[in-house]
Design a protein around this motif. Structure first.
Motif, PDB file in Angstrom:
ATOM      1  N   SER A  61      12.436   9.052   5.116  1.00 11.37           N
ATOM      2  CA  SER A  61      11.805  10.065   5.967  1.00 11.37           C
ATOM      3  C   SER A  61      10.283   9.953   5.953  1.00 11.37           C
ATOM      4  N   GLU A  62       9.695   9.614   4.775  1.00 11.54           N
ATOM      5  CA  GLU A  62       8.244   9.450   4.714  1.00 11.54           C
ATOM      6  C   GLU A  62       7.806   8.267   5.577  1.00 11.54           C
ATOM      7  N   ARG A  63       8.585   7.179   5.544  1.00 13.59           N
ATOM      8  CA  ARG A  63       8.260   6.016   6.382  1.00 13.59           C
ATOM      9  C   ARG A  63       8.310   6.389   7.863  1.00 13.59           C
ATOM     10  N   GLU A  64       9.315   7.162   8.254  1.00 12.89           N
ATOM     11  CA  GLU A  64       9.444   7.549   9.666  1.00 12.89           C
ATOM     12  C   GLU A  64       8.286   8.453  10.097  1.00 12.89           C
ATOM     13  N   ILE A  65       7.857   9.357   9.211  1.00 12.11           N
ATOM     14  CA  ILE A  65       6.708  10.223   9.519  1.00 12.11           C
ATOM     15  C   ILE A  65       5.448   9.374   9.652  1.00 12.11           C
ATOM     16  N   PHE A  66       5.283   8.399   8.758  1.00 15.31           N
ATOM     17  CA  PHE A  66       4.146   7.461   8.819  1.00 15.31           C
ATOM     18  C   PHE A  66       4.137   6.749  10.176  1.00 15.31           C
ATOM     19  N   LYS A  67       5.280   6.243  10.613  1.00 11.89           N
ATOM     20  CA  LYS A  67       5.370   5.531  11.899  1.00 11.89           C
ATOM     21  C   LYS A  67       5.021   6.447  13.072  1.00 11.89           C
ATOM     22  N   LYS A  68       5.456   7.704  12.972  1.00 13.82           N
ATOM     23  CA  LYS A  68       5.129   8.667  14.036  1.00 13.82           C
ATOM     24  C   LYS A  68       3.624   8.942  14.048  1.00 13.82           C
ATOM     25  N   THR A 102       1.947  16.479   1.273  1.00 13.05           N
ATOM     26  CA  THR A 102       3.277  15.898   1.134  1.00 13.05           C
ATOM     27  C   THR A 102       3.845  15.704   2.541  1.00 13.05           C
ATOM     28  N   PRO A 103       4.861  14.846   2.701  1.00  9.94           N
ATOM     29  CA  PRO A 103       5.475  14.720   4.030  1.00  9.94           C
ATOM     30  C   PRO A 103       5.942  16.059   4.582  1.00  9.94           C
ATOM     31  N   GLY A 104       6.453  16.913   3.693  1.00 11.88           N
ATOM     32  CA  GLY A 104       6.885  18.242   4.123  1.00 11.88           C
ATOM     33  C   GLY A 104       5.740  19.077   4.670  1.00 11.88           C
ATOM     34  N   GLN A 105       4.580  19.000   4.018  1.00 10.25           N
ATOM     35  CA  GLN A 105       3.406  19.748   4.486  1.00 10.25           C
ATOM     36  C   GLN A 105       2.896  19.192   5.815  1.00 10.25           C
ATOM     37  N   VAL A 106       2.980  17.875   5.993  1.00 10.83           N
ATOM     38  CA  VAL A 106       2.555  17.261   7.257  1.00 10.83           C
ATOM     39  C   VAL A 106       3.445  17.751   8.389  1.00 10.83           C
ATOM     40  N   VAL A 107       4.756  17.702   8.175  1.00 12.33           N
ATOM     41  CA  VAL A 107       5.703  18.157   9.191  1.00 12.33           C
ATOM     42  C   VAL A 107       5.494  19.633   9.497  1.00 12.33           C
ATOM     43  N   GLU A 108       5.339  20.437   8.445  1.00 14.00           N
ATOM     44  CA  GLU A 108       5.144  21.879   8.631  1.00 14.00           C
ATOM     45  C   GLU A 108       3.850  22.173   9.400  1.00 14.00           C
ATOM     46  N   ASN A 164       0.867  -1.170   0.000  1.00 16.63           N
ATOM     47  CA  ASN A 164       0.000   0.000   0.000  1.00 16.63           C
ATOM     48  C   ASN A 164       0.905   1.221   0.000  1.00 16.63           C
ATOM     49  N   ILE A 165       0.585   2.197  -0.841  1.00 22.91           N
ATOM     50  CA  ILE A 165       1.430   3.392  -0.930  1.00 22.91           C
ATOM     51  C   ILE A 165       0.583   4.661  -0.853  1.00 22.91           C
ATOM     52  N   SER A 166       1.255   5.770  -0.556  1.00 25.58           N
ATOM     53  CA  SER A 166       0.595   7.078  -0.574  1.00 25.58           C
ATOM     54  C   SER A 166       0.743   7.665  -1.972  1.00 25.58           C
ATOM     55  N   GLU A 197      13.571  16.545  13.547  1.00 25.61           N
ATOM     56  CA  GLU A 197      14.596  15.895  12.724  1.00 25.61           C
ATOM     57  C   GLU A 197      14.220  15.835  11.243  1.00 25.61           C
ATOM     58  N   PHE A 198      12.919  15.949  10.929  1.00 25.56           N
ATOM     59  CA  PHE A 198      12.470  15.808   9.543  1.00 25.56           C
ATOM     60  C   PHE A 198      12.392  17.121   8.780  1.00 25.56           C
ATOM     61  N   THR A 199      12.425  18.234   9.480  1.00 28.39           N
ATOM     62  CA  THR A 199      12.242  19.512   8.795  1.00 28.39           C
ATOM     63  C   THR A 199      13.320  19.741   7.737  1.00 28.39           C
ATOM     64  N   GLU A 200      14.536  19.193   7.949  1.00 31.00           N
ATOM     65  CA  GLU A 200      15.609  19.348   6.966  1.00 31.00           C
ATOM     66  C   GLU A 200      15.513  18.287   5.864  1.00 31.00           C
ATOM     67  N   ASP A 201      15.066  17.070   6.231  1.00 31.41           N
ATOM     68  CA  ASP A 201      15.085  15.927   5.307  1.00 31.41           C
ATOM     69  C   ASP A 201      14.017  15.960   4.229  1.00 31.41           C
ATOM     70  N   VAL A 202      12.860  16.491   4.561  1.00 32.62           N
ATOM     71  CA  VAL A 202      11.716  16.341   3.667  1.00 32.62           C
ATOM     72  C   VAL A 202      11.744  17.390   2.565  1.00 32.62           C
ATOM     73  N   ASN A 203      11.757  16.914   1.342  1.00 31.07           N
ATOM     74  CA  ASN A 203      11.750  17.813   0.184  1.00 31.07           C
ATOM     75  C   ASN A 203      10.435  17.677  -0.554  1.00 31.07           C
ATOM     76  N   GLU A 204       9.960  18.797  -1.074  1.00 24.87           N
ATOM     77  CA  GLU A 204       8.731  18.763  -1.863  1.00 24.87           C
ATOM     78  C   GLU A 204       9.065  18.258  -3.264  1.00 24.87           C
ATOM     79  N   ILE A 205       8.299  17.317  -3.757  1.00 21.10           N
ATOM     80  CA  ILE A 205       8.495  16.806  -5.110  1.00 21.10           C
ATOM     81  C   ILE A 205       7.330  17.306  -5.964  1.00 21.10           C
TER      82      ILE A 205
END
Length: 194
Positions: A66-73, A93-99, A29-31, A133-141
């Motif tokens: 990083s997306e997997r780690e955000i999912f786990k959190k 996006t993972p970046g928007q979730v973190v933000e 299953n994917i996002s 820790e994710f604010t630097e890692d997550v890039n918008e695609i």
């Protein structure tokens, strides 16, 4: 636990993929975020998370660690299941979730299907300090591709819990406004308007 898979991409849909490794086909299953990053190449390397429940073992796939780690959190928060976390990573996006979480933006989190005000606040309270820790890692695609994917988008929305009838009007309107929209764009816009 299965940490990652390297193999042949057999099937690709907006909500799932099948990867063949050593003669075994793994259904993941994917996002929509992950879907947008999967290249059309045959070989694939994808990070995974295996959810074990009483009635099922469900494998989730992520192109970025990083997306997997955000999912786990996200699934560690009471009231957020794997399905809701996947919908969250499909709507944003993972970046928007973190933000949204670090900026305490309840409205953005609440805009995701299945998340009410109390759950959105709980997500912020539980994860605000855990996502730095994710604010630097997550890039918008940003992806753009031509649009001939109405059925694919409708199918994905059905998988995410919307009826075809309610989705069709919104998807048709999106395609009318942007004829070049990709499947991911159509679904993201539809999720915000449903």
């Amino acid at each position: 636990m299965i940490a990652h898979l390297r193999g042949k991409l057999v099937e690709k849909n907006p909500t799932d993929i099948t990867v063949e490794c050593g003669g075994v086909g793994y259904f993941l299953n994917i996002s929509l975020h992950t879907f947008s990053q999967i290249a059309a190449e045959e070989s694939i390397f994808i990070y995974t998370y295996l959810q074990v429940r009483e009635d099922a073992q469900i494998l989730f796939g992520f192109m970025q660690k990083s997306e997997r780690e955000i999912f786990k959190k996200l699934i560690s928060v009471s009231g957020i299941g794997a399905s809701t976390a996947r919908t969250m990573l499909s709507s944003l996006t993972p970046g928007q979730v973190v933000e949204a979480i670090t900026q305490e933006d309840v409205a953005v989190i609440q805009s995701v299907k299945g998340i009410g005000a109390k759950t959105a606040q709980r997500v912020i309270i539980d994860l605000k300090d855990k996502l730095s820790e994710f604010t630097e890692d997550v890039n918008e695609i940003i992806t753009s591709s031509r649009n001939t994917y109405k059925d694919e988008a409708l199918s994905a929305l059905e998988t995410l819990g919307y009826t075809r009838k309610q989705s069709e009007k919104v998807v048709t309107r999106i395609i009318k406004n942007d004829a070049e929209a990709s499947v991911e764009t159509i679904i993201k816009l539809a999720l915000k308007n449903l």
